[in-house]
Design a protein around this motif. Sequence first.
Motif, PDB file in Angstrom:
ATOM      1  N   GLY A  41      35.205  18.154  17.230  1.00 21.59           N
ATOM      2  CA  GLY A  41      35.998  16.934  17.276  1.00 21.59           C
ATOM      3  C   GLY A  41      36.763  16.838  18.576  1.00 21.59           C
ATOM      4  O   GLY A  41      36.321  17.331  19.617  1.00 21.59           O
ATOM      5  N   ASP A  42      37.929  16.209  18.522  1.00 18.21           N
ATOM      6  CA  ASP A  42      38.750  16.048  19.725  1.00 18.21           C
ATOM      7  C   ASP A  42      39.991  16.940  19.685  1.00 18.21           C
ATOM      8  O   ASP A  42      41.024  16.601  20.259  1.00 18.21           O
ATOM      9  CB  ASP A  42      39.150  14.584  19.903  1.00 18.21           C
ATOM     10  CG  ASP A  42      39.857  14.026  18.672  1.00 18.21           C
ATOM     11  OD1 ASP A  42      39.915  14.726  17.650  1.00 18.21           O
ATOM     12  OD2 ASP A  42      40.347  12.877  18.733  1.00 18.21           O
ATOM     13  N   ALA A  43      39.889  18.065  18.985  1.00 17.71           N
ATOM     14  CA  ALA A  43      41.004  19.012  18.964  1.00 17.71           C
ATOM     15  C   ALA A  43      41.219  19.592  20.353  1.00 17.71           C
ATOM     16  O   ALA A  43      40.268  19.850  21.103  1.00 17.71           O
ATOM     17  CB  ALA A  43      40.727  20.134  17.957  1.00 17.71           C
ATOM     18  N   GLY A  44      42.481  19.811  20.702  1.00 21.00           N
ATOM     19  CA  GLY A  44      42.788  20.340  22.026  1.00 21.00           C
ATOM     20  C   GLY A  44      42.990  21.833  22.072  1.00 21.00           C
ATOM     21  O   GLY A  44      42.841  22.454  23.129  1.00 21.00           O
TER      22      GLY A  44
ATOM     23  N   GLY B 148      49.773  20.727  15.679  1.00 24.72           N
ATOM     24  CA  GLY B 148      49.601  19.381  16.219  1.00 24.72           C
ATOM     25  C   GLY B 148      48.511  19.256  17.251  1.00 24.72           C
ATOM     26  O   GLY B 148      48.438  18.255  17.969  1.00 24.72           O
ATOM     27  N   THR B 149      47.618  20.237  17.355  1.00 24.52           N
ATOM     28  CA  THR B 149      46.546  20.197  18.355  1.00 24.52           C
ATOM     29  C   THR B 149      45.178  20.011  17.711  1.00 24.52           C
ATOM     30  O   THR B 149      44.161  20.283  18.330  1.00 24.52           O
ATOM     31  CB  THR B 149      46.541  21.503  19.176  1.00 24.52           C
ATOM     32  OG1 THR B 149      46.360  22.619  18.283  1.00 24.52           O
ATOM     33  CG2 THR B 149      47.847  21.667  19.930  1.00 24.52           C
ATOM     34  N   GLY B 150      45.164  19.545  16.458  1.00 32.75           N
ATOM     35  CA  GLY B 150      43.901  19.355  15.774  1.00 32.75           C
ATOM     36  C   GLY B 150      43.240  18.034  16.112  1.00 32.75           C
ATOM     37  O   GLY B 150      43.580  17.370  17.101  1.00 32.75           O
ATOM     38  N   ASP B 151      42.266  17.637  15.287  1.00 32.48           N
ATOM     39  CA  ASP B 151      41.519  16.401  15.518  1.00 32.48           C
ATOM     40  C   ASP B 151      42.405  15.188  15.287  1.00 32.48           C
ATOM     41  O   ASP B 151      43.286  15.188  14.411  1.00 32.48           O
ATOM     42  CB  ASP B 151      40.305  16.337  14.583  1.00 32.48           C
ATOM     43  CG  ASP B 151      39.282  17.408  14.924  1.00 32.48           C
ATOM     44  OD1 ASP B 151      39.306  17.903  16.066  1.00 32.48           O
ATOM     45  OD2 ASP B 151      38.469  17.755  14.054  1.00 32.48           O
ATOM     46  N   GLY B 152      42.112  14.134  16.048  1.00 31.48           N
ATOM     47  CA  GLY B 152      42.846  12.880  15.918  1.00 31.48           C
ATOM     48  C   GLY B 152      42.122  11.872  15.052  1.00 31.48           C
ATOM     49  O   GLY B 152      41.212  12.200  14.274  1.00 31.48           O
ATOM     50  N   LYS B 153      42.485  10.609  15.240  1.00 31.99           N
ATOM     51  CA  LYS B 153      41.919   9.540  14.424  1.00 31.99           C
ATOM     52  C   LYS B 153      40.446   9.310  14.724  1.00 31.99           C
ATOM     53  O   LYS B 153      39.706   8.800  13.883  1.00 31.99           O
ATOM     54  CB  LYS B 153      42.703   8.251  14.650  1.00 31.99           C
ATOM     55  CG  LYS B 153      44.157   8.323  14.228  1.00 31.99           C
ATOM     56  CD  LYS B 153      44.866   7.006  14.471  1.00 31.99           C
ATOM     57  CE  LYS B 153      46.328   7.075  14.042  1.00 31.99           C
ATOM     58  NZ  LYS B 153      47.036   5.803  14.289  1.00 31.99           N
ATOM     59  N   LYS B 154      39.977   9.649  15.923  1.00 32.03           N
ATOM     60  CA  LYS B 154      38.581   9.397  16.285  1.00 32.03           C
ATOM     61  C   LYS B 154      37.620  10.301  15.503  1.00 32.03           C
ATOM     62  O   LYS B 154      36.467   9.932  15.308  1.00 32.03           O
ATOM     63  CB  LYS B 154      38.389   9.612  17.783  1.00 32.03           C
ATOM     64  CG  LYS B 154      39.169   8.629  18.643  1.00 32.03           C
ATOM     65  CD  LYS B 154      38.910   8.869  20.116  1.00 32.03           C
ATOM     66  CE  LYS B 154      39.699   7.895  20.974  1.00 32.03           C
ATOM     67  NZ  LYS B 154      39.458   8.114  22.423  1.00 32.03           N
ATOM     68  N   SER B 155      38.075  11.443  15.073  1.00 27.56           N
ATOM     69  CA  SER B 155      37.222  12.376  14.323  1.00 27.56           C
ATOM     70  C   SER B 155      37.311  12.029  12.833  1.00 27.56           C
ATOM     71  O   SER B 155      37.997  12.702  12.046  1.00 27.56           O
ATOM     72  CB  SER B 155      37.641  13.822  14.579  1.00 27.56           C
ATOM     73  OG  SER B 155      37.579  14.139  15.951  1.00 27.56           O
ATOM     74  N   VAL B 156      36.629  10.945  12.435  1.00 27.92           N
ATOM     75  CA  VAL B 156      36.713  10.469  11.046  1.00 27.92           C
ATOM     76  C   VAL B 156      36.102  11.469  10.071  1.00 27.92           C
ATOM     77  O   VAL B 156      36.503  11.535   8.901  1.00 27.92           O
ATOM     78  CB  VAL B 156      36.024   9.093  10.917  1.00 27.92           C
ATOM     79  CG1 VAL B 156      36.770   8.051  11.724  1.00 27.92           C
ATOM     80  CG2 VAL B 156      34.568   9.176  11.393  1.00 27.92           C
TER      81      VAL B 156
ATOM     82  N   PRO C 170      40.370   9.503   2.414  1.00 22.16           N
ATOM     83  CA  PRO C 170      40.423   9.861   3.847  1.00 22.16           C
ATOM     84  C   PRO C 170      41.423   9.037   4.634  1.00 22.16           C
ATOM     85  O   PRO C 170      41.985   9.521   5.622  1.00 22.16           O
ATOM     86  CB  PRO C 170      38.989   9.607   4.318  1.00 22.16           C
ATOM     87  CG  PRO C 170      38.160   9.706   3.083  1.00 22.16           C
ATOM     88  CD  PRO C 170      39.016   9.177   1.979  1.00 22.16           C
ATOM     89  N   GLU C 171      41.670   7.795   4.234  1.00 25.94           N
ATOM     90  CA  GLU C 171      42.594   6.938   4.974  1.00 25.94           C
ATOM     91  C   GLU C 171      44.032   7.411   4.844  1.00 25.94           C
ATOM     92  O   GLU C 171      44.882   7.092   5.690  1.00 25.94           O
ATOM     93  CB  GLU C 171      42.481   5.495   4.488  1.00 25.94           C
ATOM     94  CG  GLU C 171      41.168   4.802   4.844  1.00 25.94           C
ATOM     95  CD  GLU C 171      40.004   5.277   3.990  1.00 25.94           C
ATOM     96  OE1 GLU C 171      40.277   5.943   2.947  1.00 25.94           O
ATOM     97  OE2 GLU C 171      38.846   5.015   4.348  1.00 25.94           O
ATOM     98  N   GLU C 172      44.342   8.152   3.810  1.00 22.22           N
ATOM     99  CA  GLU C 172      45.704   8.623   3.596  1.00 22.22           C
ATOM    100  C   GLU C 172      46.036   9.897   4.357  1.00 22.22           C
ATOM    101  O   GLU C 172      47.191  10.329   4.370  1.00 22.22           O
ATOM    102  CB  GLU C 172      45.938   8.865   2.095  1.00 22.22           C
ATOM    103  CG  GLU C 172      45.835   7.609   1.246  1.00 22.22           C
ATOM    104  CD  GLU C 172      45.969   7.902  -0.226  1.00 22.22           C
ATOM    105  OE1 GLU C 172      46.153   6.956  -0.997  1.00 22.22           O
ATOM    106  OE2 GLU C 172      45.889   9.096  -0.612  1.00 22.22           O
ATOM    107  N   ILE C 173      45.034  10.488   4.974  1.00 24.59           N
ATOM    108  CA  ILE C 173      45.245  11.748   5.701  1.00 24.59           C
ATOM    109  C   ILE C 173      45.607  11.433   7.149  1.00 24.59           C
ATOM    110  O   ILE C 173      44.810  10.848   7.894  1.00 24.59           O
ATOM    111  CB  ILE C 173      43.988  12.636   5.635  1.00 24.59           C
ATOM    112  CG1 ILE C 173      43.658  12.960   4.175  1.00 24.59           C
ATOM    113  CG2 ILE C 173      44.188  13.907   6.437  1.00 24.59           C
ATOM    114  CD1 ILE C 173      42.379  13.726   3.996  1.00 24.59           C
ATOM    115  N   LYS C 174      46.803  11.795   7.576  1.00 24.97           N
ATOM    116  CA  LYS C 174      47.287  11.499   8.927  1.00 24.97           C
ATOM    117  C   LYS C 174      47.623  12.760   9.725  1.00 24.97           C
ATOM    118  O   LYS C 174      48.093  12.673  10.842  1.00 24.97           O
ATOM    119  CB  LYS C 174      48.544  10.621   8.840  1.00 24.97           C
ATOM    120  CG  LYS C 174      48.383   9.340   8.042  1.00 24.97           C
ATOM    121  CD  LYS C 174      47.383   8.400   8.687  1.00 24.97           C
ATOM    122  CE  LYS C 174      47.293   7.084   7.899  1.00 24.97           C
ATOM    123  NZ  LYS C 174      46.307   6.151   8.480  1.00 24.97           N
ATOM    124  N   THR C 175      47.357  13.912   9.171  1.00 24.84           N
ATOM    125  CA  THR C 175      47.765  15.149   9.825  1.00 24.84           C
ATOM    126  C   THR C 175      46.914  15.460  11.051  1.00 24.84           C
ATOM    127  O   THR C 175      45.735  15.074  11.134  1.00 24.84           O
ATOM    128  CB  THR C 175      47.676  16.324   8.835  1.00 24.84           C
ATOM    129  OG1 THR C 175      48.070  17.526   9.498  1.00 24.84           O
ATOM    130  CG2 THR C 175      46.254  16.479   8.311  1.00 24.84           C
TER     131      THR C 175
END
Length: 381
Positions: free
Chosen positions: A127-130, A65-73, A92-97
Amino acid sequence: MNEIHGRRGTDGRRRDPAVVILCLMLFLILGASDARAARIKDLADIQGVRQNQLVGYGLIVGLEGTGDGKKSVFTNRAVSSMLEKMGIPVSPEEIKTKNIASVMVTAVLPPFARAGSRIDVVVSSIGDAGNLQGGTLVLTPLKGVDGKVYAVAQGSISTGGFAVEGNASTVQKNFLTVGRVPAGAVIEREVPFDFSGKDGLTLMLRQPDFTTCSRVADAINHRFPGAAAHAADPGTVQVKVAGEYSGDIVRFATLIEGLEVNPDVAARVIINERTGTVVMGQDVRISAVAVAHGNLSVQITEGAAVSQPREFSRRGETVVVPETDIAVEEGSNNLMLMDAGATIGGVVRALNALGVTPRDLIAILQAIKAAGALQAQLEII
């Protein structure tokens, strides 16, 4: 009178004390002169023997759960493209992980690397992964500057740190958005380079200098009379392979790298004002100059005196009178005379006698350079 007798040698003959002392002095002088000697291997590189940079875009999967969020299209698009190549069409729109992160994968291809050998790779989040801890890099092609694939990388990520998070605080060690995959890339393509077929070598000095370049050429010619080494410019020495090593250029290069040369370094003073670091080479000289350094300290203290009437007074009022105390203190350092041609040791001793700090030393050196008394290059980094 007592006579001074020299020691007897292994052959039974007496040794003159003056001869023994002279030999000892020559040994010390020669030892001091060789103290600055360095191998050609540490001063120059062989032209053509170089590293190559590789880069690629990859995906890290398996994150908690520390990967890229919605901002990293671009991450969702990359995952969609990867799944489509595997026969699983997903938009791509169906990917929410949030268990996937986009990274740039970099590596260094060493010289003479052969197909099948392994090299380390570095992954850096774009991206914005933490946190990349615990993730796995998916098969990633690594390309050179010519656009060709030279290696493929895949493997588990090692971040060398950790992060522990609670409701009110977080503890983290090292940067968790950068990691390594030890021996994670396999070389698939070799860089063509025929070293054994060369009839000469070109040495490139890492710090070009006329004197050092000439000394390198002289050392090679002295060791290999048939090598015909000459300095083409301050940073290049061209060497023709000696006849006896025409079929074994690797051994010829090995012997050249082992030769020792006394490098000549320009007198230079390096100043880093951000950290207060001052580095001076041993060839730095200072002309005759007098230096005085004193500190002027001004301390201002503001206060107030309050005058108020007595109890039950009908006409009195409270009066506030401001008070200012100023204290001035000036250092009483005397002039310090530095003789002409003072070495680095003399400069340091003279400045230490003034009781200067590194910050003060920076100002003093700049002033000496402005006065034309510092016989060295002054560089501020």
